[in-house]
Structures are given as structure tokens and as C-alpha cells.
Write a protein that holds these residues in place. Structure first.
Motif, PDB file in Angstrom:
ATOM      1  N   GLN A 118       6.150 -10.460   3.099  1.00 23.46           N
ATOM      2  CA  GLN A 118       4.826  -9.890   3.329  1.00 23.46           C
ATOM      3  C   GLN A 118       4.594  -9.644   4.818  1.00 23.46           C
ATOM      4  O   GLN A 118       4.083  -8.586   5.225  1.00 23.46           O
ATOM      5  CB  GLN A 118       3.752 -10.832   2.780  1.00 23.46           C
ATOM      6  CG  GLN A 118       2.341 -10.296   2.899  1.00 23.46           C
ATOM      7  CD  GLN A 118       1.303 -11.339   2.480  1.00 23.46           C
ATOM      8  OE1 GLN A 118       1.450 -12.528   2.791  1.00 23.46           O
ATOM      9  NE2 GLN A 118       0.278 -10.900   1.769  1.00 23.46           N
ATOM     10  N   ALA A 132       4.164  -5.941   6.607  1.00 20.87           N
ATOM     11  CA  ALA A 132       2.710  -5.804   6.786  1.00 20.87           C
ATOM     12  C   ALA A 132       2.372  -4.576   7.615  1.00 20.87           C
ATOM     13  O   ALA A 132       1.437  -3.817   7.287  1.00 20.87           O
ATOM     14  CB  ALA A 132       2.152  -7.068   7.429  1.00 20.87           C
ATOM     15  N   ALA A 133       3.116  -4.358   8.708  1.00 21.01           N
ATOM     16  CA  ALA A 133       2.812  -3.228   9.587  1.00 21.01           C
ATOM     17  C   ALA A 133       3.027  -1.897   8.871  1.00 21.01           C
ATOM     18  O   ALA A 133       2.215  -0.969   8.999  1.00 21.01           O
ATOM     19  CB  ALA A 133       3.691  -3.307  10.838  1.00 21.01           C
ATOM     20  N   THR A 134       4.117  -1.801   8.113  1.00 20.03           N
ATOM     21  CA  THR A 134       4.400  -0.557   7.386  1.00 20.03           C
ATOM     22  C   THR A 134       3.323  -0.282   6.354  1.00 20.03           C
ATOM     23  O   THR A 134       2.853   0.861   6.204  1.00 20.03           O
ATOM     24  CB  THR A 134       5.779  -0.646   6.695  1.00 20.03           C
ATOM     25  OG1 THR A 134       6.774  -0.967   7.658  1.00 20.03           O
ATOM     26  CG2 THR A 134       6.122   0.664   6.024  1.00 20.03           C
ATOM     27  N   ALA A 135       2.918  -1.343   5.630  1.00 15.36           N
ATOM     28  CA  ALA A 135       1.873  -1.174   4.617  1.00 15.36           C
ATOM     29  C   ALA A 135       0.549  -0.775   5.258  1.00 15.36           C
ATOM     30  O   ALA A 135      -0.164   0.106   4.753  1.00 15.36           O
ATOM     31  CB  ALA A 135       1.714  -2.477   3.826  1.00 15.36           C
ATOM     32  N   LYS A 136       0.219  -1.408   6.391  1.00 14.83           N
ATOM     33  CA  LYS A 136      -1.041  -1.095   7.073  1.00 14.83           C
ATOM     34  C   LYS A 136      -1.032   0.346   7.569  1.00 14.83           C
ATOM     35  O   LYS A 136      -2.047   1.058   7.494  1.00 14.83           O
ATOM     36  CB  LYS A 136      -1.242  -2.067   8.227  1.00 14.83           C
ATOM     37  CG  LYS A 136      -2.568  -1.880   8.962  1.00 14.83           C
ATOM     38  CD  LYS A 136      -2.717  -2.913  10.068  1.00 14.83           C
ATOM     39  CE  LYS A 136      -4.049  -2.727  10.796  1.00 14.83           C
ATOM     40  NZ  LYS A 136      -4.206  -3.720  11.893  1.00 14.83           N
ATOM     41  N   GLU A 137       0.109   0.790   8.073  1.00 14.84           N
ATOM     42  CA  GLU A 137       0.225   2.150   8.578  1.00 14.84           C
ATOM     43  C   GLU A 137      -0.020   3.174   7.475  1.00 14.84           C
ATOM     44  O   GLU A 137      -0.575   4.244   7.717  1.00 14.84           O
ATOM     45  CB  GLU A 137       1.619   2.342   9.176  1.00 14.84           C
ATOM     46  CG  GLU A 137       1.846   3.693   9.818  1.00 14.84           C
ATOM     47  CD  GLU A 137       3.230   3.832  10.399  1.00 14.84           C
ATOM     48  OE1 GLU A 137       3.665   4.964  10.666  1.00 14.84           O
ATOM     49  OE2 GLU A 137       3.905   2.794  10.589  1.00 14.84           O
ATOM     50  N   LYS A 138       0.365   2.837   6.235  1.00 13.67           N
ATOM     51  CA  LYS A 138       0.160   3.746   5.098  1.00 13.67           C
ATOM     52  C   LYS A 138      -1.178   3.508   4.403  1.00 13.67           C
ATOM     53  O   LYS A 138      -1.491   4.178   3.416  1.00 13.67           O
ATOM     54  CB  LYS A 138       1.308   3.596   4.088  1.00 13.67           C
ATOM     55  CG  LYS A 138       2.672   3.996   4.635  1.00 13.67           C
ATOM     56  CD  LYS A 138       3.701   4.122   3.528  1.00 13.67           C
ATOM     57  CE  LYS A 138       3.359   5.284   2.621  1.00 13.67           C
ATOM     58  NZ  LYS A 138       4.413   5.554   1.612  1.00 13.67           N
ATOM     59  N   GLY A 139      -1.922   2.517   4.880  1.00 15.50           N
ATOM     60  CA  GLY A 139      -3.220   2.228   4.272  1.00 15.50           C
ATOM     61  C   GLY A 139      -3.105   1.500   2.950  1.00 15.50           C
ATOM     62  O   GLY A 139      -3.979   1.623   2.081  1.00 15.50           O
ATOM     63  N   ALA A 187      -2.479  -2.199   0.708  1.00 12.71           N
ATOM     64  CA  ALA A 187      -2.607  -3.650   0.727  1.00 12.71           C
ATOM     65  C   ALA A 187      -1.305  -4.258   0.212  1.00 12.71           C
ATOM     66  O   ALA A 187      -0.766  -3.815  -0.793  1.00 12.71           O
ATOM     67  CB  ALA A 187      -3.774  -4.085  -0.159  1.00 12.71           C
ATOM     68  N   GLN A 231      -2.044  -0.544  -3.674  1.00  8.77           N
ATOM     69  CA  GLN A 231      -1.468  -1.794  -3.193  1.00  8.77           C
ATOM     70  C   GLN A 231      -0.054  -1.999  -3.732  1.00  8.77           C
ATOM     71  O   GLN A 231       0.351  -1.399  -4.731  1.00  8.77           O
ATOM     72  CB  GLN A 231      -2.337  -2.975  -3.620  1.00  8.77           C
ATOM     73  CG  GLN A 231      -2.463  -3.103  -5.135  1.00  8.77           C
ATOM     74  CD  GLN A 231      -3.529  -4.111  -5.533  1.00  8.77           C
ATOM     75  OE1 GLN A 231      -4.547  -4.247  -4.855  1.00  8.77           O
ATOM     76  NE2 GLN A 231      -3.288  -4.801  -6.643  1.00  8.77           N
TER      77      GLN A 231
END
Length: 420
Positions: free
Chosen positions: A286, A290-297, A299, A337
Motif C-alpha cells: 500500500q 500510494a503515490a501512483t494511486a494518488k496521482e490517478k485519483g 483510493a 478504488q
């Protein structure tokens, strides 16, 4: 003197009469004795020839039986007028061979053959029995008595006796089990098929990989040349981001190729098992993505019933499987998500990754999705090696992989491992 001469003549006359009598009596006896000697000689000579012939027949019979045993044959005959089948001997392997009962007919035997072969066998038998051809060779499958199993058999029949009109009276045949031969033939056919399929897939892979490598390389080279000319800082950061993205894509591509090559070359290598808290591994993943997921918006969540659940397996291999699943989930999910989790299946742990992406068509949600170079979407970057690596790694851990998906509603990928 005269008297003496007279006596001498009488004596000679008597002796001559006695010789004639002896010849008359002895000659038949002599002929009879010679005849008896000749007869006995002939009887002795005939008996000696018969004994030699019996020895030769016995020797040939023993040799014949040895050949039948060595070949593991079954010998049988068909009486052409009555169609009755008689089994002479049976040296076949296994104990589930079909042996017809007494007074069984050819039709009874043919009915024990699988339907796919009956018509051909019947036609061949009738041609030999009608004298249209001298012999017939066949391979077929027989049903095992009182079961739903079958076995492979090879038979050969030929004419043994003919009548005065030349029509066959007796047909002799042999049968032998060829299950192992058929298994070898099937293995060779499978090997040829896999070799051809592997060659086709590798050709497709080379064509695909050249495109996949060229795309990020072109981006890196092109944006690197444009970067020094960019005056606006925001534009420069945007170009740097694109270069980093291409670098990541290229490195991932080579990582997949290297992983697959290692699995092929070393058969999985050494397994390093250890016991660890599963949630700890999920939290590491996780944090990594996290950064990749945040960049794509998106969760990135964790869902596990027991925070203290221990699992005993090769941690690095399980991590690599989940890496592949998470990468795919982030690649194909635009909103919503991605969830990492574990479910207790009783004897097994099921570790999974669920997303809310575009999903996979139902007709492609099968085991072939985990084959090499298979891509659901040909327009999305990737080599089609990731899921194949997952399956190969899971097999080295005595585990299985699977997928459940609904088009437009996301996918659910999992790996199932046995509890220790």
C-alpha cells in the motif's frame, strides 16, 4: 566191385534227394526271414522319422508360445459359418481385458468396441470372412467389462482355412494392448503442438516487445531533446514527469522479461519459506503504490478480517504476484478504488486484489488469461507476461491463481495458498 559201385550210387542219390528237400523247405524260410528284416527296418526308419517330426513340432510349439508370451498377444479364432469366437490363449497385460464367454459370436465382441470404431471394424471383418481380402489390421478402443472405462487394442486377422470352393472357413486373429503406445503418441503430438504454439507465441512476443520497447524509448529520447528548449518551469516539470513515466514503463517491461527468463531457466529456483503477518506485507505494498494511486485519483485500501493472520510461504514470491496484480489494477482503473485483502478459505488463504476498473469480458475470464503474451486490450501498453508470471510463481508455491470479473464493473484477481 560192382556191388560197391552200386552202393555208392545209391548213397549219392539219397544225398541229392536230401539237398533238394532242404532247399524246398529252407528257401521259403529264408525269404520270410529277409522279408521280416526289411519290414522291421522300415518300421524302425518310420518310427525314427516320426519321433524326429514330433520333436520338431514340439520345438516349434514351444518357440511359438514363447513368441506369443514375449509379444503379450491374445490368439483367437472365428468359425466363419457360425461366426463363433474361440480364444486360444491370452498373454496380454493387465487384468481388465475383455474375453468373450463360450459360444460368443463376432457380433458380441464388436459390441464391446467403442461406437466410433464399430463400423470400420465390422466392414474389415466381413471383407476377410467373405474372401474379398486376405487380412485386416485395426486399432480400436474396447470397453472394460462392468465399468465405464476403456483401453486401446491393436488387432490383426487373416484367413486360416478355406473350403473346396476357396471360401474362408476359419479366421485367426491376434490382439494386444497398446495403451502405453497411445500415451507416447499423444505425448509426442502434445509436444509438437506446444512447440508450434510456443514458436508462434514467441514470434508474436518479439513483434509485440519491439513495439513496447520502442514506445517508451521514443518518449524518453524525444522528451529529453525537447526538455532543454522548454523555458516554462511548468512545462519542464511536465516533460520530466513524462520521461519518468516512460522510464518506469521500460523498467517494468525488462523486469517482466527477466522474471520470466529466470522461471524458465531455473524452474522457479529455491523456495525460501518463512512465517510472517500478512497485513504487514499488504501495508508495505500500500505504501509502495500510494503515490501512483494518488496521482490517478484512486483510493488504495486494505481489507483483512484478522490483523494478526500469519502465513507461511515465500514472501518475495507472494510479493511479486501481488505486485503484478496491483500494477494491472492501477493501469486499468480510472476512478474508484483498488483494494488489497485476504480471505480465510478453511484449508487455504486467498490473497486478492480487487479494483473498480473497466473489467474483463466473461468469455476471457478463464485459465487462458494467464497464458504468456495474452492481452485483453491490445491497445494498452504491456507485454502480456505479468499474469503468466503470477501463475508460474504460484505453481512454485503449490498454489493456484484465478480471476472473477464483470465488464464495466471491475476485476477480482486472487492467489490461493495452502495453510501450513
Amino acid at each position: 566191385m560192382a556191388v560197391t559201385y552200386k552202393v555208392l550210387l545209391l548213397t549219392l542219390e539219397s544225398m541229392f534227394q536230401l539237398d533238394i528237400l532242404a532247399w524246398i523247405i529252407g528257401l521259403p524260410l529264408l525269404v520270410g526271414a529277409v522279408w521280416l528284416l526289411v519290414r522291421q527296418y522300415r518300421q524302425y526308419h518310420t518310427l525314427r522319422n516320426e519321433l524326429g517330426l514330433l520333436k520338431q513340432v514340439k520345438r516349434h510349439s514351444i518357440e511359438y508360445e514363447m513368441v506369443i508370451k514375449a509379444m503379450k498377444l491374445c490368439i483367437w479364432r472365428i468359425d466363419v459359418p457360425t461366426h463363433e469366437v474361440t480364444f486360444d490363449c491370452d498373454y496380454r497385460d493387465f487384468t481388465d481385458n475383455y474375453t468373450p464367454p463360450q459360444h460368443a459370436t463376432m457380433e458380441d465382441v464388436i459390441n464391446q468396441i467403442l461406437p466410433d470404431y464399430r463400423e470400420t471394424i465390422t466392414e474389415g471383418f466381413l471383407k476377410v470372412m467373405n474372401g474379398e481380402q486376405d487380412d485386416f489390421h485395426m486399432q480400436y478402443q474396447m470397453t472394460v467389462p462392468d465399468s465405464d472405462k476403456s483401453y486401446w487394442s491393436e488387432g490383426f486377422i487373416t484367413i486360416e482355412k478355406r473350403g473346396l470352393d476357396g471360401k474362408p472357413l476359419t479366421i485367426v486373429g491376434t490382439s494386444m494392448r497398446i495403451d502405453q503406445q497411445k500415451q507416447i503418441e499423444q505425448a509426442l503430438m502434445d509436444a509438437v503442438y506446444h512447440a508450434e504454439e510456443s514458436d508462434r507465441l514467441k514470434s508474436a512476443f518479439l513483434a509485440n516487445i519491439s513495439h513496447e520497447i520502442r514506445t517508451p524509448l521514443n518518449a524518453i529520447v524525444g522528451f529529453s531533446e525537447v526538455l532543454p528548449m522548454a523555458e516554462d518551469e511548468e512545462e519542464r516539470q511536465h516533460l520530466v514527469g513524462l520521461i519518468r513515466q516512460s522510464n518506469t514503463q521500460l523498467l517494468r517491461l525488462f523486469d517482466d522479461i527477466v522474471s520470466m527468463s529466470k522461471l524458465e531457466a531455473r524452474g522457479g529456483g529455491e523456495i525460501n519459506k518463512s512465517s510472517f503477518v500478512l497485513k504487514t506485507l499488504l501495508m508495505e505494498l500500500q505504501e509502495k503504490y500510494a503515490a501512483t494511486a494518488k496521482e490517478k485519483g484512486l483510493a488504495l485500501l486494505i481489507e483483512i478480517a484478522d490483523d494478526r493472520s500469519f502465513i507461511s510461504t515465500d514472501r518475495d514470491r507472494l510479493r511479486e504476484i501481488l505486485n503484478q496484480y496491483i500494477n494491472n489494477a492501477l493501469k486499468f482503473t480510472k476512478r474508484g478504488q483498488v483494494t488489497l485483502g485476504c480471505t480465510d478459505m478453511g484449508d487455504n488463504w486467498r490473497i486478492w486484489v480487487r479494483d473498480t476498473g473497466k473489467g474483463i469480458p466473461a468469455n476471457k475470464c478463464d485459465d487462458t488469461l494467464f497464458d504468456r503474451f495474452v492481452k485483453v486490450d491490445e491497445f494498452t501498453p504491456g507485454t502480456g507476461l505479468g499474469l503468466s508470471i503470477c501463475r508460474s510463481l504460484a505453481l512454485t508455491l503449490d498454489g493456484t491463481v484465478g480471476v472473477e470479473s464483470t465488464l464495466g464493473m471491475g476485476s477480482f484477481f486472487w492467489v490461493e495458498l495452502k495453510k501450513e
